[in-house]
Design a protein around this motif. Sequence first.
Motif, mmCIF file in Angstrom:
data_model
loop_
_atom_site.group_PDB
_atom_site.id
_atom_site.type_symbol
_atom_site.label_atom_id
_atom_site.label_comp_id
_atom_site.label_asym_id
_atom_site.label_seq_id
_atom_site.Cartn_x
_atom_site.Cartn_y
_atom_site.Cartn_z
ATOM 1 N N TRP A 18 95.412 20.672 78.205
ATOM 2 C CA TRP A 18 95.832 20.258 76.864
ATOM 3 C C TRP A 18 96.013 18.742 76.796
ATOM 4 O O TRP A 18 95.514 18.090 75.886
ATOM 5 N N VAL A 22 93.369 16.973 74.121
ATOM 6 C CA VAL A 22 93.811 16.578 72.773
ATOM 7 C C VAL A 22 94.013 15.073 72.617
ATOM 8 O O VAL A 22 94.226 14.601 71.504
ATOM 9 N N GLY A 45 97.412 15.600 69.459
ATOM 10 C CA GLY A 45 97.645 17.026 69.264
ATOM 11 C C GLY A 45 98.685 17.374 68.224
ATOM 12 O O GLY A 45 98.987 18.544 68.014
ATOM 13 N N GLU A 46 99.231 16.390 67.541
ATOM 14 C CA GLU A 46 100.259 16.625 66.522
ATOM 15 C C GLU A 46 99.589 16.927 65.180
ATOM 16 O O GLU A 46 98.631 16.248 64.781
ATOM 17 N N VAL A 64 93.980 16.828 62.949
ATOM 18 C CA VAL A 64 94.553 18.039 63.527
ATOM 19 C C VAL A 64 95.177 18.850 62.393
ATOM 20 O O VAL A 64 96.077 18.379 61.712
ATOM 21 N N ALA A 67 98.435 23.240 65.513
ATOM 22 C CA ALA A 67 98.584 23.096 66.962
ATOM 23 C C ALA A 67 99.717 23.980 67.449
ATOM 24 O O ALA A 67 100.778 24.027 66.839
ATOM 25 N N VAL A 69 101.162 24.066 71.137
ATOM 26 C CA VAL A 69 101.090 23.474 72.479
ATOM 27 C C VAL A 69 101.465 24.504 73.524
ATOM 28 O O VAL A 69 102.483 25.159 73.366
ATOM 29 N N LEU A 73 94.513 24.633 69.267
ATOM 30 C CA LEU A 73 94.341 23.424 68.467
ATOM 31 C C LEU A 73 93.245 23.703 67.451
ATOM 32 O O LEU A 73 92.188 24.231 67.804
ATOM 33 N N THR A 75 91.059 21.623 64.523
ATOM 34 C CA THR A 75 90.758 20.314 63.962
ATOM 35 C C THR A 75 89.655 20.428 62.917
ATOM 36 O O THR A 75 88.851 21.353 62.943
#
Length: 146
Positions: A18, A22, A45-46, A64, A67, A69, A73, A75
């Motif tokens: 990750w 990301v 990744g936010e 993004v 997500a 975590v 993810l 996008t």
Amino acid sequence: MGVLEYSVWIKAAPEKVWGTYVDPTRVADWQTGKPVIGDIQGAPGEVGSTYVSKRGPLAARTTVLAAEVPRELVTRTDAYFGLQLEVTSRLEGRSGGTELQLRAVTHWRRRLGPATKIVELAILSPREARKELDKLKALIEREASE
């Protein structure tokens, strides 16, 4: 609309995969076409974070959308010629590593006639996808072993 699905198993924990996958500053380390990454907004990744990827005179903005975590993810990339590319990436711990599964779907804001399919095939090339995933795998596994 075009769809491409592919996956790769990486000998590293989902958190490690990750972190590299990301991070927009790492994209040029594993994507083909020598992208130049800039205009990074937000944390990697936010949700809501964005970055711009330039390949020659062409530029694309990736946002993004969702997500979880380090598991999922989603996008959207607003790319060249009115193409939008939505990629759902799932990371699953498996067999002492991580399986990264990607599903890319194209959408067109406007059609280009016969050129639409040519651009779509170039963007969704299974050969290029495999090269990128192999580069990502090698990068993460090398860093995980250091």
